[in-house]
Scaffold this motif. Sequence first.
Motif, mmCIF file in Angstrom:
data_model
loop_
_atom_site.group_PDB
_atom_site.id
_atom_site.type_symbol
_atom_site.label_atom_id
_atom_site.label_comp_id
_atom_site.label_asym_id
_atom_site.label_seq_id
_atom_site.Cartn_x
_atom_site.Cartn_y
_atom_site.Cartn_z
ATOM 1 N N ASP A 1 -0.320 5.213 0.596
ATOM 2 C CA ASP A 1 -0.662 6.212 1.615
ATOM 3 C C ASP A 1 -0.716 5.608 3.014
ATOM 4 N N GLY A 2 0.065 6.155 3.921
ATOM 5 C CA GLY A 2 0.076 5.685 5.307
ATOM 6 C C GLY A 2 0.988 4.488 5.524
ATOM 7 N N SER A 3 1.499 3.902 4.438
ATOM 8 C CA SER A 3 2.382 2.737 4.558
ATOM 9 C C SER A 3 3.774 3.101 4.020
ATOM 10 N N ASP B 1 -2.071 -0.514 5.953
ATOM 11 C CA ASP B 1 -2.400 0.150 7.217
ATOM 12 C C ASP B 1 -3.901 0.327 7.464
ATOM 13 N N SER B 2 -4.743 0.131 6.437
ATOM 14 C CA SER B 2 -6.167 0.479 6.582
ATOM 15 C C SER B 2 -7.074 -0.707 6.230
ATOM 16 N N ASP C 1 0.861 -1.175 0.000
ATOM 17 C CA ASP C 1 0.000 0.000 0.000
ATOM 18 C C ASP C 1 0.910 1.242 0.000
ATOM 19 N N ASP D 1 -6.878 -2.642 3.083
ATOM 20 C CA ASP D 1 -5.699 -3.484 2.887
ATOM 21 C C ASP D 1 -5.897 -4.903 3.416
HETATM 22 MG MG MG Z 1 -3.014 3.238 3.336
#
Ligand code: MG
Length: 267
Positions: A8-10, A212-213, A6, A216
Amino acid sequence: IIIFTDLDGSLLNHDDYSFEGARPSLDRLREARIPLIFVTSKTRSEVERLQDAMRIREPFIVENGGGIFFPGNYRGFSFSGECLKDGDFVVLALGVPYDRIRGVFVTMKSRFKITGYGDLSPEEVAWLTGLSTAEARRAKVREFSEPFLLESVEDLPALEGLVKQKGMKIVRGGRFYHLIGAGQDKGAAVRGVRDIYRRNDGGGHIAIGIGDSENDLPLLQTVDIPVLIPHAERGFLDVSLPGLVKARESGCRGWNEAMRRILDELF
Ligand code: MG
Ligand code: 2M8
Ligand code: MG
């Protein structure tokens, strides 16, 4: 080894979208020629841009499993008939075309307080996400999904019921909900990519998956080594999977450290 990650955020920080902290592990993967495959909610246009910035030329999965993109003549691979040539890419579309997605979204708008990317200017998307206006413009070039905000979460079950009747579903990313085709998710697309590798290089591989979400989860469930990055605001997703590796911090630094641990163990 194949790595499915992933963004965004990862691999990218939630707030400033930096990947600087992941450089050491990124360099290591490049030297070992290990494929690093992005599996993201982002669009083709956004991913092309990021791959350039990272000097990566690998397959990628966009818009929550909506489409698989392989660079033309990637490692001499050949592709089955469902894969279509599109410019520099060979594309396997798994999702529903955006005009149909958007059509359903517009009918939902008359009943629920929702705002989609199609309703927002690039400036508004930039303001909501922290992307630059140029990046926000690329994020608006949707092919398979509509990211949206929902004014009240209590509406979610009713909304989900309605879109189900239309052959679609809703998944949750780092900031937005995403309206996508009922048959698509990150996991199904990862399986599609793994099949293409197996058909072409004849053997098996170990798949590492990082996210992260909520969106995922199907990705984490379909790989051999799942890696969970804590969400910058929500912390760890509530999930238990055999062999789950947990990163020690969010974003690119957590990604870097978890990847280093796994590579140290494998080599
Ligand atoms: Mg993410
Ligand atoms: C959207 O995707 C993220 C992924 O987790 C989200 O739901 O928060 C997409 O619109 C993507 O195209 C965009 O780059 C990203 C920016 O944060 O938001
Ligand atoms: Mg994502």
